[in-house]
Design an enzyme around this catalytic site. Structure first.
Site: not given
Length: 695
Positions: A105, A125
Site C-alpha cells: 500500500e 490481509e
C-alpha cells in the site's frame, strides 16, 4: 528524525531509507519516520524527485504485528500513504524482498514503482480476517481494474515482480543493484519530464454487479464461513461505484467491522499460534540439532510413500525399505504418479519431477539403513510388529541416528524400550495424505533427548510441515480427542439420530466433513483393527462391538470399497444414505433394547464438540499438550477445524467456559459416562471466570 528511517540525497534524487530490522515492519516509529523524512525531502531544493527504499533484506514487509490489538497511534498507515500521495515532488518506490500488505500500500501511494526481479508484492490481509485498510482496495482497482484487483486481494498471495509488471502494478523490473538502478530510473523520469501520477486520481471502470456476484459464487464453497473475502469484494465494488474519498470511508467501515469480528480474532489467533507452536517450552534455541542429510523410510505403502515425498520435495535423499520387491516397485510408481499429477496441474516442472525421483533408492535389507540420519517406520499399526522393526533398527542404525515411528495411537515409550537407545526414539505422526496434510504431531517419549526434539521440530519446518510437540498417551492429542467425538457421534445415532443428520450438523459448524463421512474416507477397517487390537491386548477396557464393527466385518470399509456408513457411486465421493448401514443400526438398537428418540441438532453440536473441549482440557492437565494453542493447531491442520473459529480451545473460550462446563456436568449427571466427568482444569477456569487463553 526517527532512527529507523533516514534521508539523504544522491545526485538529484532524495532517498528515504526504511531500516527497521528484520523486515522493516511499519510500526509507529517507521510511520512517523517516513512522514518526517518526506518533509525533509520536500524541503530539499536539490532533490528533483524522491525515492523510498528498504534497507536490509526487504522493502517494508507489512504492518508490525506487535501492534495488533493495541490502541492506534498517529500517524495511521492510511494517513502515511495519503501524505506520500500528496507529495508535490515525483515519488518512486524501489522494491526488493517482500512488500506485503501495508508495504504494498505504501508503493501505491507513490507515482511510479520499480522492483528487483526477485521481489514479491501482495495484499495478504484476508489471511488475518481483514482487508487492506490503507487504501489497497481503492487504489489497486484504479491501477489494474476491479476484477484483477478483487482476485488478487481475495487470494491474498504474494506475486512475483514479472507478473506485477504484466498486470500494470510495477513500471520497471531491474536486476543487480536496486538502489543504483532505481536512482537511474528516477533520473530518467525527471529528464523526460514524467508527470505526477496519483493512483487515487486514476479512473476505475464501472463493472456490472454480475462480476461481483459471480466471483462471490465462485469462492462460496472454498471460503465457506469466512467473512473477510466477501468484505474484500464489497470494498473493491465500492471503488467502482464511489469517488475516492467515499470509497476510502467505505473501506474503513468494512475494515473496522472485520477487525471487531470473531472471525478475524480467530484468524489472528491462528496466525500467532502457528508461529508460537514451534517454540517448545524448555527447549532453548541453543540446543544442538543433528544434521539430517539422508532419511530411511520403512514401508512403501500409501503412508510411507507420502512421507517420502515430503523429504524428496525438500531435496533430502530417501532410502525406502520393504520386504518384497513388488511392494517397493508399486510404492515408487505411486510416488512418480503423484508427482506427475502435480506437474500436469502446472505446480512443478518435469525436470523437478525427475530431480525428486532421482533422490529415491530402495532396499529389501535393513542393513542398507546403516548410514541414514533419520529413519521413520510406517508399517502396520500393531505393537508387536513395530517393536520387531525397532529391534532391527537398533541393530543396524549408526550412533546418533534418530529412530521415529509414525504410529497414530500406540505407546512410543513401549516402542522405545525395544531399543538400547530410547533417547533417540520419537514419534513423527504424519496425517494422511502425508504429502498434503500440513500437521506433523511429534511425540516426545519419556527418554527422548532435547537434541532429538529440537532436530525434529526444526526438520518439520524444513519439509513444509507445522510441527507440534505432544506427549505420550493413547491417540496423543489429535486422535485422543477425535476418538471421544466419534464415540459420541455413534451414541447419538444409537439414540435416534441418523448418520446424515450428525454429519450435517458438524459440516454446518465448519468442519470439512462429518464424523461418518470422515470414517468412510479414512476406512472403517482402520478404527476396527485398532479396536480389535485393544480387545486382544486389554479386553477389560476394550470397547464393546457395535454396528460400526459389523459394517467393517462385512468389508464395508468406506469409499475404497464403495460403501461404509454411507454408499458411494463409482467415481463419486458423495456420501449417500445406506439401507445396509441403517439395517445394522436398527439391529444394534434392537439387540441393546434402545428406545429411540428425536435428537436435536443443538444436542448433536454440544455433545460432539463439548466432549472434545473437555478432553482437550484433560490433555492440558496431564501435560500431553503444553499449551492450548498446541491443541488448536493440531485440530486446525490435522482435522480441518475451521480457521475462522480459531481452533478448539480458542472457540471454547468464545463460547464461554462456564456455559460449556455446565453442559458437561449436566451430561455427566444424566449419563454417568466417565467421558463426561468434568476436567478439573475446565471446572477451575469456569469457576474463576477465566479462559484457556489465560493459561
Amino acid at each position: 528524525m526517527s532512527e529507523v528511517v533516514s534521508y539523504e540525497r544522491d545526485g538529484d534524487i532524495g532517498v528515504i531509507t526504511v531500516d527497521n530490522p528484520p523486515v522493516n515492519a511499519l510500526g509507529h516509529a517507521v510511520r512517523q519516520g517516513i512522514v518526517d523524512a518526506l518533509d525533509k525531502g520536500l524541503a530539499d531544493d536539490g532533490a528533483k524527485a524522491l525515492m523510498i527504499i528498504g534497507g536490509g533484506r526487504t522493502f517494508p514487509a507489512g504492518a508490525d504485528i506487535r501492534e495488533f490489538g493495541k490502541p492506534p497511534q498517529e500517524p495511521s498507515l492510511p494517513d502515511v500513504v495519503q501524505v506520500l500521495e500528496n507529495s508535490d515532488k515525483l515519488l518512486i518506490a524501489a522494491v526488493h524482498g517482500t512488500a506485503l500488505g501495508g508495504g504494498m500500500e505504501i508503493t501505491l501511494g507513490c507515482d511510479y514503482r520499480v522492483a528487483l526481479d526477485s521481489a514479491k508484492m501482495g495484499l495478504p490481509e484476508v489471511n488475518l480476517g481483514l482487508l487492506p485498510g490503507a487504501g489497497g482496495t481503492q487504489r489497486l482497482p484504479r491501477l489494474i481494474g476491479a476484477k484483477a484487483a478483487m482476485q488478487a486481494i481475495v487470494e491474498g498471495k504474494p506475486m512475483k515482480a514479472a507478473k506485477l509488471k504484466d498486470m500494470g502494478v510495477i513500471d520497471e523490473v531491474v536486476s543487480g543493484d536496486l538502489k543504483a538502478e532505481a536512482i537511474a530510473y528516477a533520473e530518467k523520469l525527471v529528464a523526460d519530464g514524467a508527470p505526477r501520477r496519483k493512483v487515487s486520481e486514476l479512473s476505475v471502470e464501472k463493472e456490472s454487479d454480475n462480476v461481483f456476484s459471480e466471483f462471490e459464487q465462485s469462492i462460496a464453497r472454498k471460503k465457506r464461513g469466512f467473512l473477510a473475502p466477501f468484505h474484500c469484494i464489497k470494498a473493491v465494488q465500492a471503488a467502482t461505484e464511489l469517488d475516492f474519498a467515499a470509497g476510502m470511508k467505505r473501506e474503513r467501515e468494512l475494515f473496522t467491522e472485520l477487525l471487531n469480528s470473531p472471525e478475524s480474532a480467530a484468524q489472528r489467533h491462528v496466525f500467532f499460534a502457528e508461529r508460537e507452536v514451534g517454540k517448545v517450552p524448555g527447549i532453548s534455541k541453543e540446543t544442538p540439532k543433528r544434521d539430517i542429510k539422508q532419511v530411511g523410510i520403512i514401508g512403501a505403502g500409501t503412508m510411507g510413500g507420502g512421507i517420502a515425498m515430503n523429504f524428496l520435495s525438500a531435496g533430502i535423499p530417501v532410502k525406502m525399505l520393504e520386504m518384497k520387491q513388488e511392494a517397493l516397485d508399486k510404492g515408487v510408481a505411486l510416488i512418480r504418479k503423484n508427482y506427475e499429477a502435480t506437474a500436469k496441474k502446472g505446480r512443478m516442472t518435469s525436470d523437478q519431477v525427475e530431480k525428486c525421483m532421482s533422490l529415491i533408492s530402495t532396499s529389501l535389507s535393513y542393513d542398507d539403513l546403516s548410514d541414514v540420519d533419520l529413519v521413520i517406520e510406517a508399517v502396520f499399526e500393531n505393537m508387536k510388529v513395530k517393536k520387531q522393526v525397532f529391534g532391527e533398527l537398533d541393530r543396524v542404525c549408526k550412533d546418533g541416528a534418530i529412530l521415529a515411528t509414525n504410529t497414530s495411537t500406540l505407546d512410543v515409550n513401549e516402542i522405545a524400550q525395544s531399543t538400547n537407545r530410547p533417547e533417540d526414539v520419537i514419534g513423527m505422526h504424519f496425517f494422511s495424505p502425508a504429502n498434503v496434510m500440513k500437521l506433523l504431531e511429534n511425540v516426545r517419549g519419556e527418554a527422548t533427548s532435547d537434541e532429538v526434539i529440537a532436530t525434529v521440530m526444526d526438520l518439520s519446518k524444513r519439509i513444509g510441515k507445522v510441527g507440534v510437540l505432544v506427549g505420550v498417551c493413547n491417540g496423543f492429542v489429535g486422535n485422543r480427542i477425535l476418538h471421544k467425538r466419534q464415540a459420541q457421534a455413534v451414541k447419538l445415532v444409537n439414540e435416534g439420530a441418523t448418520p446424515s443428520q450428525v454429519d450435517k450438523v458438524l459440516f454446518d459448524f465448519g468442519l470439512p466433513m462429518g464424523p461418518f463421512a470422515m470414517a468412510d474416507l479414512a476406512g472403517l477397517d482402520v478404527g476396527w483393527r485398532i479396536r480389535e487390537g485393544l480387545r486382544e491386548d486389554d479386553p477389560e477396557n476394550a470397547p464393546e462391538r457395535d454396528w460400526m464393527d459389523a459394517l467393517a466385518e462385512q468389508e464395508r470399509w468406506g469409499q475404497k470399497t464403495g460403501g461404509g456408513v454411507f454408499d458411494y457411486a463409482e467415481g463419486d465421493r458423495t456420501p449417500r444414505p445406506s439401507d445396509t448401514a441403517m439395517a445394522e443400526i436398527e439391529k444394534y438398537r434392537k439387540e441393546k433394547g434402545i428406545e429411540t428418540r428425536e435428537v436435536s441438532d443443538q444436542e448433536i453440536l454440544e455433545r460432539c464438540l463439548y466432549v472434545m473441549v473437555n478432553e482437550g482440557a484433560k490433555i492440558l492437565e496431564e501435560g500431553i499438550a503444553m499449551r492450548p494453542l498446541d491443541v488448536d493447531i493440531v485440530w486446525i491442520y490435522g482435522y480441518g477445524f475451521p480457521v475462522y473459529r480459531g481452533g478448539l480451545m480458542f472457540w471454547a473460550d468464545q463460547v464461554g467456559l462456564d456455559k460449556i462446563h455446565a453442559k458437561v456436568k449436566q451430561f455427566y449427571d444424566e449419563s454417568g459416562d466417565p467421558v463426561w466427568q468434568p476436567s478439573a482444569l475446565l471446572e477451575k477456569l469456569a469457576s474463576e471466570g477465566r479462559k484457556f487463553g489465560d493459561l
